[in-house]
Design an enzyme around this catalytic site. Structure first.
Site, PDB file in Angstrom:
ATOM      1  N   LYS A 139      41.057  48.392  52.789  1.00 34.25           N
ATOM      2  CA  LYS A 139      41.869  47.411  51.589  1.00 34.25           C
ATOM      3  C   LYS A 139      42.124  48.301  50.496  1.00 34.25           C
ATOM      4  O   LYS A 139      40.543  48.301  50.166  1.00 34.25           O
ATOM      5  CB  LYS A 139      41.210  46.310  51.558  1.00 34.25           C
ATOM      6  N   LYS A 186      36.535  48.401  51.139  1.00 36.21           N
ATOM      7  CA  LYS A 186      37.882  48.385  50.262  1.00 36.21           C
ATOM      8  C   LYS A 186      37.338  49.450  49.385  1.00 36.21           C
ATOM      9  O   LYS A 186      35.482  49.234  49.390  1.00 36.21           O
ATOM     10  CB  LYS A 186      37.538  47.042  49.863  1.00 36.21           C
ATOM     11  N   ASP A 205      35.511  39.355  49.952  1.00 33.15           N
ATOM     12  CA  ASP A 205      34.970  40.982  49.620  1.00 33.15           C
ATOM     13  C   ASP A 205      33.712  40.677  49.083  1.00 33.15           C
ATOM     14  O   ASP A 205      33.533  40.157  47.902  1.00 33.15           O
ATOM     15  CB  ASP A 205      35.970  40.957  48.750  1.00 33.15           C
TER      16      ASP A 205
END
Length: 219
Positions: A179, A151, A89
């Protein structure tokens, strides 16, 4: 919907000790979460402790500000993969996003994706700092550069996931994934995010969500 397999069970505080991380790993195994998300220092340990389980190891890159160089983010990602990370991430460069320098974002994501190899790359937009136009611009640049997910948030900014932002991101991600992280505190919150297009939830409150309880944490 198998809620447990949507959750990245997360501990990213600066002061996490072995005790906190081992508790996180134990909970992840008990509930069979999709992944644990830990700082890079803990990747090797998490990988060893989760051997033989379905739980993936996720880590964060350029976290939490995103203001690192492309070269350092790529090195960090490669190092994490070599130590056992299954998912990365990465926080994008928010300053470049604010300048609408989407070519920079594209190049940054492309380089980090190359460093990840066949591992999953999620690009953190930090939506609380971006306009809708900027969310659209960085989402498109990230997806075009090869991101597997976009995300919403680090959980360390001024705000977390918003339904309207998840909808916008999903409209651009199309067959890629979104996400939602930051401020998802209840099963009702999860349902709203899923309806908006999220397929993964980043939270430190995975156990409470599985128990049907409401969390009072920000992440």
């Amino acid at each position: 919907m198998n809620l447990n397999k949507m959750i990245d069970h997360t501990y990213l505080k600066a002061f996490g000790t072995s005790e906190e991380i081992n508790t996180l790993l134990k909970e992840a195994k008990e509930y069979n979460f999709k992944s644990v998300c830990v700082n890079p220092f803990w990747v090797e340990h998490a990988n060893l402790e989760l051997k033989g389980t379905e739980v993936l190891v996720c880590t964060v890159i350029g976290f939490p500000l995103g203001a690192n160089t492309i070269e350092s983010k790529a090195f960090e990602a490669k190092d994490a993969v070599n130590k056992g990370a299954d998912e990365i991430d990465m926080v994008l460069n928010v300053g470049m996003a604010k300048e609408h320098n989407y070519d920079y974002i594209y190049n940054e994501v492309k380089n980090v994706k190359a460093a990840c190899g066949d591992k999953t790359l999620k690009v953190i937009l930090e939506t609380c700092y971006l306009t809708k136009e900027e969310i659209e611009g960085v989402s498109k640049a990230s997806i075009d550069a090869g991101a597997d997910f976009i995300k919403t948030s680090t959980g360390f900014g001024t705000g977390g996931a918003l339904v309207e932002d998840v909808k916008l991101m999903k409209s651009i991600a199309k067959d890629k994934e979104v996400k939602a992280s930051g401020g998802v505190r209840s099963k009702e919150d999860v349902d709203l995010m899923v309806k908006a297009g999220a397929t993964r939830i980043g939270t430190s409150s995975g156990v409470k969500l599985m128990q049907g309880l409401v969390s009072d944490t920000d992440y």
